[in-house]
Design a protein around this motif. Sequence first.
Motif, PDB file in Angstrom:
ATOM      1  N   ASP A   1     -82.676   3.225  -8.640  1.00 41.36           N
ATOM      2  CA  ASP A   1     -83.704   3.144  -8.045  1.00 41.36           C
ATOM      3  C   ASP A   1     -84.872   3.152  -9.032  1.00 41.36           C
ATOM      4  OD1 ASP A   1     -86.149   3.509  -6.447  1.00 41.36           O
ATOM      5  OD2 ASP A   1     -85.432   5.403  -5.393  1.00 41.36           O
ATOM      6  N   PRO A   2     -85.391   1.933  -9.150  1.00 44.64           N
ATOM      7  CA  PRO A   2     -86.550   1.767 -10.239  1.00 44.64           C
ATOM      8  C   PRO A   2     -87.942   2.801  -9.938  1.00 44.64           C
ATOM      9  CG  PRO A   2     -86.563  -0.205  -9.262  1.00 44.64           C
ATOM     10  CD  PRO A   2     -85.412   0.694  -8.616  1.00 44.64           C
ATOM     11  N   ARG A   3     -88.033   3.054  -8.993  1.00 45.04           N
ATOM     12  CA  ARG A   3     -89.263   3.839  -8.337  1.00 45.04           C
ATOM     13  C   ARG A   3     -89.308   5.302  -8.919  1.00 45.04           C
ATOM     14  NH1 ARG A   3     -88.477   3.214  -2.112  1.00 45.04           N
ATOM     15  NH2 ARG A   3     -86.687   3.636  -2.778  1.00 45.04           N
ATOM     16  N   THR A   4     -88.066   5.902  -9.212  1.00 46.50           N
ATOM     17  CA  THR A   4     -87.790   7.069  -9.618  1.00 46.50           C
ATOM     18  C   THR A   4     -86.982   7.042 -11.039  1.00 46.50           C
ATOM     19  OG1 THR A   4     -85.720   7.476  -8.522  1.00 46.50           O
ATOM     20  CG2 THR A   4     -87.797   8.107  -7.246  1.00 46.50           C
ATOM     21  N   GLY A   5     -86.701   6.060 -11.403  1.00 47.88           N
ATOM     22  CA  GLY A   5     -85.837   6.130 -12.498  1.00 47.88           C
ATOM     23  C   GLY A   5     -84.331   6.694 -12.365  1.00 47.88           C
ATOM     24  N   HIS A   6     -83.872   6.862 -11.156  1.00 48.19           N
ATOM     25  CA  HIS A   6     -82.588   7.463 -10.877  1.00 48.19           C
ATOM     26  C   HIS A   6     -81.411   6.408 -10.429  1.00 48.19           C
ATOM     27  CE1 HIS A   6     -83.640  11.823 -10.056  1.00 48.19           C
ATOM     28  NE2 HIS A   6     -84.774  11.447 -10.574  1.00 48.19           N
ATOM     29  N   LEU A   7     -80.411   6.895 -11.434  1.00 46.99           N
ATOM     30  CA  LEU A   7     -78.942   6.026 -11.269  1.00 46.99           C
ATOM     31  C   LEU A   7     -78.162   6.958 -10.786  1.00 46.99           C
ATOM     32  CD1 LEU A   7     -77.308   3.612 -12.195  1.00 46.99           C
ATOM     33  CD2 LEU A   7     -76.879   4.562 -14.299  1.00 46.99           C
ATOM     34  N   SER A   8     -77.426   6.705  -9.514  1.00 46.16           N
ATOM     35  CA  SER A   8     -76.771   7.587  -8.647  1.00 46.16           C
ATOM     36  C   SER A   8     -75.145   6.940  -8.592  1.00 46.16           C
ATOM     37  CB  SER A   8     -77.162   7.693  -7.358  1.00 46.16           C
ATOM     38  OG  SER A   8     -77.441   6.787  -6.630  1.00 46.16           O
ATOM     39  N   PHE A   9     -74.151   7.585  -8.219  1.00 51.89           N
ATOM     40  CA  PHE A   9     -73.004   6.869  -7.908  1.00 51.89           C
ATOM     41  C   PHE A   9     -71.898   8.000  -7.046  1.00 51.89           C
ATOM     42  CE2 PHE A   9     -71.699  10.289 -11.177  1.00 51.89           C
ATOM     43  CZ  PHE A   9     -70.491  10.496 -10.912  1.00 51.89           C
ATOM     44  N   PHE A  10     -71.249   7.348  -6.336  1.00 48.70           N
ATOM     45  CA  PHE A  10     -70.325   7.891  -5.246  1.00 48.70           C
ATOM     46  C   PHE A  10     -68.952   7.352  -5.442  1.00 48.70           C
ATOM     47  CE2 PHE A  10     -69.909   9.149  -0.550  1.00 48.70           C
ATOM     48  CZ  PHE A  10     -68.889   9.942  -0.773  1.00 48.70           C
ATOM     49  N   ALA A  11     -68.182   7.880  -6.194  1.00 43.28           N
ATOM     50  CA  ALA A  11     -66.712   7.492  -6.531  1.00 43.28           C
ATOM     51  C   ALA A  11     -65.723   8.187  -5.159  1.00 43.28           C
ATOM     52  CB  ALA A  11     -66.212   7.825  -7.734  1.00 43.28           C
TER      53      ALA A  11
ATOM     54  N   MET B   1     -78.437  14.443 -14.092  1.00 43.03           N
ATOM     55  CA  MET B   1     -79.319  15.407 -13.114  1.00 43.03           C
ATOM     56  C   MET B   1     -78.239  16.214 -12.235  1.00 43.03           C
ATOM     57  SD  MET B   1     -82.575  14.960 -13.427  1.00 43.03           S
ATOM     58  CE  MET B   1     -83.357  15.328 -11.969  1.00 43.03           C
ATOM     59  N   GLU B   2     -77.379  15.610 -11.481  1.00 49.01           N
ATOM     60  CA  GLU B   2     -76.620  16.431 -10.630  1.00 49.01           C
ATOM     61  C   GLU B   2     -75.308  15.860 -10.825  1.00 49.01           C
ATOM     62  OE1 GLU B   2     -78.140  15.556  -6.691  1.00 49.01           O
ATOM     63  OE2 GLU B   2     -79.887  16.832  -7.031  1.00 49.01           O
ATOM     64  N   LEU B   3     -74.070  16.643 -10.282  1.00 45.41           N
ATOM     65  CA  LEU B   3     -72.754  16.122 -10.107  1.00 45.41           C
ATOM     66  C   LEU B   3     -72.280  17.121  -9.397  1.00 45.41           C
ATOM     67  CD1 LEU B   3     -70.547  14.615 -11.620  1.00 45.41           C
ATOM     68  CD2 LEU B   3     -69.984  16.462 -13.022  1.00 45.41           C
ATOM     69  N   SER B   4     -71.455  16.391  -8.361  1.00 45.57           N
ATOM     70  CA  SER B   4     -70.616  17.154  -7.274  1.00 45.57           C
ATOM     71  C   SER B   4     -69.236  16.485  -7.186  1.00 45.57           C
ATOM     72  CB  SER B   4     -71.374  17.163  -5.989  1.00 45.57           C
ATOM     73  OG  SER B   4     -72.668  17.666  -5.937  1.00 45.57           O
TER      74      SER B   4
ATOM     75  N   PHE C   1     -68.451  20.623  -3.939  1.00 45.48           N
ATOM     76  CA  PHE C   1     -68.685  21.527  -4.910  1.00 45.48           C
ATOM     77  C   PHE C   1     -69.817  21.017  -5.849  1.00 45.48           C
ATOM     78  CE2 PHE C   1     -64.186  23.144  -3.915  1.00 45.48           C
ATOM     79  CZ  PHE C   1     -64.507  24.076  -3.451  1.00 45.48           C
ATOM     80  N   THR C   2     -70.922  21.814  -5.984  1.00 39.81           N
ATOM     81  CA  THR C   2     -71.991  21.279  -7.029  1.00 39.81           C
ATOM     82  C   THR C   2     -71.764  21.910  -8.446  1.00 39.81           C
ATOM     83  OG1 THR C   2     -73.788  21.312  -5.466  1.00 39.81           O
ATOM     84  CG2 THR C   2     -74.265  21.374  -7.631  1.00 39.81           C
ATOM     85  N   LEU C   3     -71.332  21.014  -9.485  1.00 43.19           N
ATOM     86  CA  LEU C   3     -71.166  21.512 -10.741  1.00 43.19           C
ATOM     87  C   LEU C   3     -72.115  21.559 -11.856  1.00 43.19           C
ATOM     88  CD1 LEU C   3     -67.501  19.931 -11.182  1.00 43.19           C
ATOM     89  CD2 LEU C   3     -68.073  22.104 -10.312  1.00 43.19           C
ATOM     90  N   TYR C   4     -72.990  20.726 -11.170  1.00 41.13           N
ATOM     91  CA  TYR C   4     -74.394  20.682 -12.414  1.00 41.13           C
ATOM     92  C   TYR C   4     -75.412  20.344 -11.411  1.00 41.13           C
ATOM     93  CZ  TYR C   4     -77.214  19.688 -16.570  1.00 41.13           C
ATOM     94  OH  TYR C   4     -78.141  19.523 -17.248  1.00 41.13           O
ATOM     95  N   ARG C   5     -76.636  20.981 -11.643  1.00 41.98           N
ATOM     96  CA  ARG C   5     -78.030  20.958 -11.219  1.00 41.98           C
ATOM     97  C   ARG C   5     -79.107  20.914 -12.230  1.00 41.98           C
ATOM     98  NH1 ARG C   5     -79.918  24.997  -8.001  1.00 41.98           N
ATOM     99  NH2 ARG C   5     -78.396  26.407  -8.849  1.00 41.98           N
ATOM    100  N   SER C   6     -80.107  20.295 -11.879  1.00 40.75           N
ATOM    101  CA  SER C   6     -81.331  20.353 -13.031  1.00 40.75           C
ATOM    102  C   SER C   6     -82.642  20.100 -12.038  1.00 40.75           C
ATOM    103  CB  SER C   6     -81.142  19.184 -14.079  1.00 40.75           C
ATOM    104  OG  SER C   6     -81.358  17.886 -13.097  1.00 40.75           O
ATOM    105  N   ARG C   7     -83.731  20.255 -12.474  1.00 43.58           N
ATOM    106  CA  ARG C   7     -84.965  20.031 -11.981  1.00 43.58           C
ATOM    107  C   ARG C   7     -85.841  19.000 -12.712  1.00 43.58           C
ATOM    108  NH1 ARG C   7     -89.176  23.405 -13.673  1.00 43.58           N
ATOM    109  NH2 ARG C   7     -88.852  25.058 -15.360  1.00 43.58           N
ATOM    110  N   ARG C   8     -86.600  18.373 -11.937  1.00 44.20           N
ATOM    111  CA  ARG C   8     -87.356  17.263 -12.260  1.00 44.20           C
ATOM    112  C   ARG C   8     -88.623  17.549 -12.920  1.00 44.20           C
ATOM    113  NH1 ARG C   8     -88.211  11.021  -9.916  1.00 44.20           N
ATOM    114  NH2 ARG C   8     -89.762  10.271 -11.347  1.00 44.20           N
ATOM    115  N   GLN C   9     -89.131  17.301 -14.197  1.00 45.36           N
ATOM    116  CA  GLN C   9     -90.308  17.642 -14.489  1.00 45.36           C
ATOM    117  C   GLN C   9     -91.567  17.149 -13.669  1.00 45.36           C
ATOM    118  OE1 GLN C   9     -90.629  17.036 -18.806  1.00 45.36           O
ATOM    119  NE2 GLN C   9     -92.608  18.216 -18.993  1.00 45.36           N
TER     120      GLN C   9
END
Length: 358
Positions: free
Chosen positions: A299-309, A333-336, A350-358
Amino acid sequence: MRRSAGRSELRIALLLAAIGCAGAALAAGEAKLSEPKTFRDWMAACDNVKGCTALSLPPEAADSIAYLRLERPAGPDAAPRLILRLQRDGKTAPKAVQLKLDGAPFPAGGRTLPVTADDDAATLTFSAQDTAALIEAARKATKLSVTAPEVTATVSLAGSVASLLWIDEQQGRLGTPSALIRKGTTGSAPATPDLPLVAATPVPPMLDMKLGKAQAAKLRAELKKRKPDACEDDAAEADEAWALGGKRMLVALACSRGAYNVGSSFFVMPENEPAKAKPIRLPDSDGDDGNELTNASFDPRTGHLSFFAKGRGIGDCGVSGDYAWTGAGFVRMELSMMGECRGIPSEDWFTLYRSRRQ
């Protein structure tokens, strides 16, 4: 709907999307994350800031899926939250349920408990009092029975106490008053760690589709020279490219395609210079260069790259995550993840990693 055994399917998904790419994560300087633990019919996991979750595993084949989910943040004052999920494939969820522990009404008196219904799924959120009572009862009880009009389901409690004891240990609660299982009279859990702070950077507007396809085609042709077998040609229609600014491009080449998973390799490429393209390094990614993601989107509007395997087609197991573009590279940023294919939707993984956006 019957759900077939999913252990082997998910093991493959995890190897491809997370565990098998530990080398890439370490190469990128990422700390090793803890993996979910199995305790008979329960699993438990904690994230990078010691927020922990325990889940009961529904039977591998069931018409109505029911499971318990206990989540607890880190910190001395954090209270556990216990919910019951009930799912009925293609049928309207009930508005209330009745529970029994090994045949005895729960809570005492056997009152009907209202639930929050959403199409074919229902959620019961236990009160603090009922949560404590159910945790205590789980020391001896073996199963929780759920009944409602046209609904009968069972939640196994085998392994529940061990999973909650493990959570107490991970959060430093053993022997303190806030422990779920092994309580004490003194002491307290450590303070909650701070979430990592990530400065996500939006990128320029999305490229014209034809221009993006042209940039991707140039890189595909170049990659064909370097590694002839790196990407399947019949997946090229899913190739994409985005401008990152500074005449740089983010290019995704669709290199493999299955029934419900598309694997794409990501590169940063100077505009119109495919010979200078470099694979991006992503924790939790796959591929020899650590730059392949499954079912990915940017998503270029936010700069986020997501995936779902997906571990299988219905998406009840697998790995999902999110990265942020910082202007210099992508950071996690996140991993589940969910380690068993048991009908559990991704929002309860299960959430294994979280962060917050500046």
